[in-house]
Design an enzyme around this catalytic site. Structure first.
Site, short mmCIF file in Angstrom:
data_model
loop_
_atom_site.label_atom_id
_atom_site.label_comp_id
_atom_site.label_asym_id
_atom_site.label_seq_id
_atom_site.Cartn_x
_atom_site.Cartn_y
_atom_site.Cartn_z
CG ASP A 1 -2.12 1.12 1.30
OD1 ASP A 1 -2.88 1.04 0.48
OD2 ASP A 1 -1.76 1.97 2.26
CD GLU B 1 -2.07 2.36 -3.77
OE1 GLU B 1 -3.34 3.12 -3.93
OE2 GLU B 1 -1.65 2.58 -2.79
C1 GLC Z 1 -4.25 2.86 -0.42
C2 GLC Z 1 -5.56 2.09 -0.66
C3 GLC Z 1 -6.56 3.00 -0.23
C4 GLC Z 1 -6.13 3.84 1.35
C5 GLC Z 1 -4.98 4.21 1.22
C6 GLC Z 1 -4.49 4.73 2.46
O1 GLC Z 1 -4.34 3.76 -1.65
O2 GLC Z 1 -5.89 1.62 -1.73
O3 GLC Z 1 -7.80 2.48 -0.01
O4 GLC Z 1 -7.30 4.69 1.59
O5 GLC Z 1 -3.82 3.67 0.68
O6 GLC Z 1 -3.98 3.77 3.09
#
Ligand code: GLC
Length: 555
Positions: free
Chosen positions: A214, A277
């Site tokens: 994440d 991500e």
């Molecule tokens: C990532 C997740 C999202 C979350 C963010 C903060 O982007 O996909 O859902 O709000 O991180 O952790």
């Protein structure tokens, strides 16, 4: 909190072990947003047992792996992305035993399991943040500006809206790039590194096959935490390097994790992966996350954000493939996830385009992620009443969907659809419809934490199963063909000539055409249709490609 397994035993092995060419290079991975997938206990919230019971559905769909969104102990200030204990399962979702059983059951079916890891921030209920001494070392506290420190230390804004700083009772401020309940960790502290490596080992020992990292672009902040000097920072995310996103320093962390993952996997004859991500401004910068000694995959959000236009799609595909090829990595395609507007709605509210976009994605070389419900052609829900909203950005006056990245394609989306309902993320998180005519459509024995539309009876898994015209059967057929055609996942691709508005390219065993125009286009039939997102006709060697369609041709 420490949860124990009632019957600890050796971790189950993942299917197909060994280094080999890399199972992940062409894998189709299905995102299970746990709280909205399947509810076993009737509290209206999906859980691990519910997910386990539905694994045969995923096997039958034809995916290779599942990615489970966070199910760890959490106050749920941000759907579980605010973790209070990385080694415990939140009672909402079950127990550690349930996680263990889910991983085993997936492996028994030949499905791999990826779990989320959230390293940029913890919950403010995490024991580290609760202890003022530890907190000071392991999070980012700074004195305020102004005469009595009453102003935030810099001008950074939270992705969810408002300042990225909250003042404590002690008078200093802590950084939270997301909600105030999600304080950012201090990655200059070696104890933070050690803890996350230990957390990874904990889940690897339970048998997981990888981690979705994440905010993989967020852990390192520019020295001195400089001002940005721009008041609409959300617009800059993913458009340029910011002092808090996509700093070069994050790559040292990913290199360390790759060593850990490879070392762990090598010792056990399996491959365990990391998928980033990361919102990076260019395909080249994104490719840095998948250099051979970094993570294995990085979501291609530039593809996700591309408008439904042949030139734009072609250039994003070319740029992505070139950038990842330059570092020897495959590309990781994605069209939907729990943070963005479902692609049926995003691509102009058109199921035809969504089906075509999916067939295009699954014909491209590399890996692909599917988001639960897209195989049913679910639209974004855009009429949720305020009292059921849970997206923390909704309460902070934050920005539009793509809460963590650049905005979506506003041009091709109908009014209000580009950023979800008012720009928030609950509308893509409505629980799945499995069967029946009425809510909760088999989601569980109780209700559902977000209301499901009254007209989803025709979209359930049960209603679509066996109907060759359904989106579910289209996904099943595409995934089956992907398995049958060797080289489709990771083999070469070349563009073929095509009229304006149409894309054509060859892959091992097939030619793919995509008509992005809203009307039929005729062209010499390139072969025999194998699969099409809309009925294609061939007459006297001339093919009529329906508007907004994609066809795979046997050549
Ligand atoms: C990532 C997740 C999202 C979350 C963010 C903060 O982007 O996909 O859902 O709000 O991180 O952790």
């Amino acid at each position: 909190m420490t949860q124990e397994l009632t019957s600890p035993s050796p971790a189950p092995q993942a299917p197909g072990t060994g280094r080999g060419p890399g199972w992940w290079r062409d894998a189709v991975i299905y995102q299970v947003y746990v709280r909205s997938f399947a509810d076993s206990d009737g509290d209206g919230i999906g859980d691990l047992r519910g997910a386990r019971e539905r694994l045969p559905y995923l096997k039958d769909l034809g995916v290779d792996a599942v990615w489970l969104t966070p199910f760890y102990a959490s106050p749920q200030a941000d759907g579980g992305y605010d973790v209070a204990d990385y080694r415990a399962v939140d009672p909402l979702f079950g127990t550690l035993q349930d996680a263990d059983e889910l991983i085993r059951a997936a492996h028994d079916l030949g499905l791999r399991v990826i779990v989320d890891i959230v390293p940029n921030h913890t919950s403010d209920r995490h024991p580290w943040f609760q202890d003022p001494e530890l907190a000071r070392q392991r999070y980012l506290f700074r004195p305020g500006k102004g005469e009595s420190g009453e102003l935030p230390p810099n001008d950074w804004e939270s992705v969810f809206g408002g300042p990225a700083w909250t003042r404590t009772d002690r008078g200093d401020w802590y950084l939270h790039l997301f909600a105030p309940e999600q304080p950012d960790l201090n990655w200059d502290n070696p104890e933070v590194h050690a803890e996350f490596e230990a957390i990874m080992r904990f889940w690897l020992d339970l048998g997981v096959d990888g981690f979705r990292v994440d905010v993989a672009h967020g852990m390192i902040k520019a020295p001195g935490l400089p001002d940005i000097g721009h008041g609409a920072q959300a617009q800059l995310i993913g458009a340029q390097v910011l002092p808090f996103f996509d700093q070069d320093g994050v790559h040292a962390i990913h290199r360390a994790w790759r060593r850990l993952l490879d070392g762990y996997g090598d010792a056990r004859g399996k491959q365990v992966i990391g998928v980033a991500e990361a919102w990076a401004p260019t395909a080249e910068r994104l490719a840095l996350y998948v250099r051979p000694d970094e993570l294995h995959q990085a979501f291609n959000f530039q593809f996700l954000n591309a408008p439904w236009q042949s030139d734009a799609l072609r250039s994003v595909i070319d740029a992505s493939l070139a950038a990842t090829a330059s570092v020897g990595a495959p590309t990781t395609w994605v069209l939907s996830n729990h943070d963005v507007v479902r692609h049926t709605t995003r691509l102009g509210g058109s199921l035809a385009r969504a089906r075509a976009a999916t067939l295009l994605m699954l014909a491209l070389p590399g890996s692909a992620y599917l988001y639960q419900g897209e195989e049913l052609g679910l639209p974004e829900v855009t009429d949720l009443p305020d009292e059921v909203r849970q997206d923390p950005a909704f309460f902070r006056g934050g920005r539009a969907t793509g809460a963590v990245g650049p905005g979506t394609d506003t041009e091709s989306a109908p009014d209000g659809a580009a950023g979800g309902q008012d720009g928030f993320r609950d509308g893509c998180r409505v629980p799945l419809p499995w069967s029946g005519e009425l809510p909760p459509y088999g989601f569980g024995p109780g209700g559902s934490w977000l209301p499901q539309p009254a007209d989803w009876g025709g979209l359930t898994v049960a209603a679509q199963t066996g109907d060759p015209a359904s989106t579910l059967e289209l996904y099943r057929a595409a995934l089956e063909l992907r398995r049958r055609l060797p080289g489709l996942g990771d083999g070469p691709m070349s563009w073929a000539p095509a009229p304006d508005g149409v894309l054509a390219f060859t892959r091992p065993g097939l030619l793919c055409t995509v008509n992005t125009l809203g009307h039929d286009v005729g062209l010499p039939a390139p072969g025999t249709p194998l699969l099409s997102s809309a009925p294609v006709t061939v007459d006297d060697a001339t093919a009529q490609l329906p508007g907004d369609s994609c066809t795979w041709w046997a050549i």
